[in-house]
Enzyme design. Structure first.
Site, PDB file in Angstrom:
ATOM      1  N   HIS A 256      -4.550-113.523 -22.692  1.00  0.00           N
ATOM      2  CA  HIS A 256      -4.741-113.636 -24.149  1.00  0.00           C
ATOM      3  C   HIS A 256      -4.091-112.481 -24.918  1.00  0.00           C
ATOM      4  CE1 HIS A 256      -7.539-116.900 -23.381  1.00  0.00           C
ATOM      5  NE2 HIS A 256      -8.187-116.121 -22.527  1.00  0.00           N
TER       6      HIS A 256
ATOM      7  N   HIS B  92     -16.448-111.187 -23.961  1.00  0.00           N
ATOM      8  CA  HIS B  92     -15.673-111.989 -23.001  1.00  0.00           C
ATOM      9  C   HIS B  92     -14.191-111.843 -23.334  1.00  0.00           C
ATOM     10  CE1 HIS B  92     -14.678-116.147 -21.030  1.00  0.00           C
ATOM     11  NE2 HIS B  92     -13.650-115.345 -21.021  1.00  0.00           N
TER      12      HIS B  92
ATOM     13  N   GLU C 193      -7.960-110.847 -19.059  1.00  0.00           N
ATOM     14  CA  GLU C 193      -8.031-111.090 -20.507  1.00  0.00           C
ATOM     15  C   GLU C 193      -6.788-110.568 -21.231  1.00  0.00           C
ATOM     16  OE1 GLU C 193     -10.348-112.940 -22.203  1.00  0.00           O
ATOM     17  OE2 GLU C 193     -10.931-113.450 -20.164  1.00  0.00           O
TER      18      GLU C 193
HETATM   19  P1  AMP Z   1     -10.692-117.074 -20.142  1.00  0.00           P
HETATM   20  O1  AMP Z   1      -9.415-117.333 -19.383  1.00  0.00           O
HETATM   21  O2  AMP Z   1     -10.586-115.952 -21.091  1.00  0.00           O
HETATM   22  O3  AMP Z   1     -11.281-118.309 -20.736  1.00  0.00           O
HETATM   23  O4  AMP Z   1     -11.732-116.562 -19.068  1.00  0.00           O
HETATM   24  C1  AMP Z   1     -12.180-117.385 -18.059  1.00  0.00           C
HETATM   25  C2  AMP Z   1     -12.337-116.572 -16.793  1.00  0.00           C
HETATM   26  O5  AMP Z   1     -13.123-115.418 -17.056  1.00  0.00           O
HETATM   27  C3  AMP Z   1     -13.015-117.358 -15.707  1.00  0.00           C
HETATM   28  O6  AMP Z   1     -12.357-117.097 -14.491  1.00  0.00           O
HETATM   29  C4  AMP Z   1     -14.414-116.773 -15.720  1.00  0.00           C
HETATM   30  O7  AMP Z   1     -15.016-116.861 -14.469  1.00  0.00           O
HETATM   31  C5  AMP Z   1     -14.137-115.342 -16.077  1.00  0.00           C
HETATM   32  N1  AMP Z   1     -15.287-114.659 -16.693  1.00  0.00           N
HETATM   33  C6  AMP Z   1     -16.018-115.048 -17.746  1.00  0.00           C
HETATM   34  N2  AMP Z   1     -16.981-114.163 -18.010  1.00  0.00           N
HETATM   35  C7  AMP Z   1     -16.860-113.187 -17.105  1.00  0.00           C
HETATM   36  C8  AMP Z   1     -17.560-111.983 -16.851  1.00  0.00           C
HETATM   37  N3  AMP Z   1     -18.599-111.573 -17.602  1.00  0.00           N
HETATM   38  N4  AMP Z   1     -17.142-111.231 -15.817  1.00  0.00           N
HETATM   39  C9  AMP Z   1     -16.095-111.595 -15.055  1.00  0.00           C
HETATM   40  N5  AMP Z   1     -15.394-112.707 -15.228  1.00  0.00           N
HETATM   41  C10 AMP Z   1     -15.777-113.499 -16.239  1.00  0.00           C
END
Ligand code: AMP
Length: 226
Positions: free
Chosen positions: A120, A62, A116
Site C-alpha cells: 500500500h 492495520h 503494508e
Molecule cells: P492487507 O493486504 O493490507 O489487506 O493486509 C492483509 C494481510 O495482513 C493478511 O495477510 C493478514 O493476515 C495480515 N494482517 C492483518 N492484521 C494483522 C496483524 N495485526 N498482524 C499481522 N498480520 C496482519
C-alpha cells in the site's frame, strides 16, 4: 499579439502542471484501517503476540491504504522501494505499541510493516516517503482515538452493541461516518473487527468517505475483550 501569445504560453504551463499533479498522485483518498486485537485473536485462526509483549487492549493500526473513488485500489506500486527498517528506527517503539503484529509465529512486527509498506505505502510514494507514511499513520491514530470515542458513548470491550450505536459514537467524536468491518468469533458470532476512516491524500485530515467498502455484519455485534 505578444500579449496573446504570452497568455497561451502561461495557460499551457498551467495545464502541464495540472496534468503532472494528477499523474503523480494516482489515488483519490486513503482508508485508515484500525483493528481490534480481541477480534483478531478469538477466531478459528491462531494469533500470536509480538515478541516484545502482549499489545495493550487498544485498537492497533492495520494500514493506511490509497484508494480510488470507484472503490478499487492500486497495489505494489514500486518494487524498487523495498521496506527499509532503518528508515523508521526512530518510530520503532511507537510502531510496536500502535501497529502490533498478531500473526504467527510471533515476530517483531517488521514482516507486517513491510507487507503494508510494499503493498500500500509504495502507492502513495508521490506524497509520502517511507518515514512520512508510517509517521502519518501513527499521528492519525492519536487524532482518531477510537477507544476513547467508544468509551465516551458507554461502548466498552466485553459487551454487545448495535452497529448503529458504534457508528454513531465514532461519527460524534470525529465528525465523519466510519465503516465497520465485522468478522466472526470461534462460535460464529459477528463482532467488531476493523474500523475504516477516510483521510485526504496528504494523510493529515479525516474526510467524508467517497465510497464505503462492502461486507457482511449483523445489526447487533460483539466487542470482545482482549
Ligand atoms: P492487507 O493486504 O493490507 O489487506 O493486509 C492483509 C494481510 O495482513 C493478511 O495477510 C493478514 O493476515 C495480515 N494482517 C492483518 N492484521 C494483522 C496483524 N495485526 N498482524 C499481522 N498480520 C496482519
Amino acid at each position: 499579439m505578444v500579449k496573446f501569445q504570452c497568455s497561451i504560453a502561461i495557460n499551457l504551463v498551467l495545464l502541464q502542471c495540472l496534468l503532472a499533479l494528477v499523474a503523480s498522485q494516482r489515488f483519490d483518498f486513503f482508508y485508515f484501517v484500525q483493528q481490534w486485537p480481541g477480534s483478531y485473536c478469538n477466531t478459528k485462526q491462531p494469533c500470536c503476540y509480538p515478541t516484545p509483549a502482549k499489545p495493550a487492549a487498544d485498537f492497533g493500526i492495520h494500514g493506511l491504504k490509497p484508494y480510488y473513488n470507484n472503490g478499487s485500489y492500486p497495489s505494489n506500486c514500486d518494487p524498487n522501494s523495498p521496506f527499509n527498517p532503518s528508515k523508521i528506527s526512530d518510530l520503532e517503539s511507537s510502531m510496536q505499541k500502535n501497529w502490533p503484529s498478531l500473526a504467527c509465529p510471533s515476530n517483531n512486527g517488521q514482516a507486517f510493516w513491510s507487507h503494508e509498506w510494499e503493498k500500500h505505502g509504495t502507492c502513495s510514494k508521490s506524497v509520502l516517503d517511507e518515514h512520512a507514511y508510517f509517521k502519518a499513520a501513527l499521528e492519525l491514530k492519536q487524532k482518531a482515538n477510537l477507544l476513547q470515542a467508544l468509551k465516551s458513548a458507554g461502548i466498552t470491550p466485553g459487551g454487545s452493541y448495535s452497529l448503529k450505536s458504534i457508528k454513531h459514537a465514532i461519527t460524534e467524536a470525529g465528525g465523519y461516518t466510519p465503516w465497520i468491518e465485522c468478522n466472526k468469533d470461534s462460535s460464529g458470532n459477528y463482532q467488531l473487527y476493523q474500523i475504516y476512516l477516510c483521510v485526504d491524500t496528504s494523510a493529515s485530515k479525516l474526510i467524508k468517505c467517497p465510497v464505503f467498502p462492502k461486507g457482511p455484519c449483523s445489526s447487533e455485534i460483539k466487542f470482545p475483550s482482549f
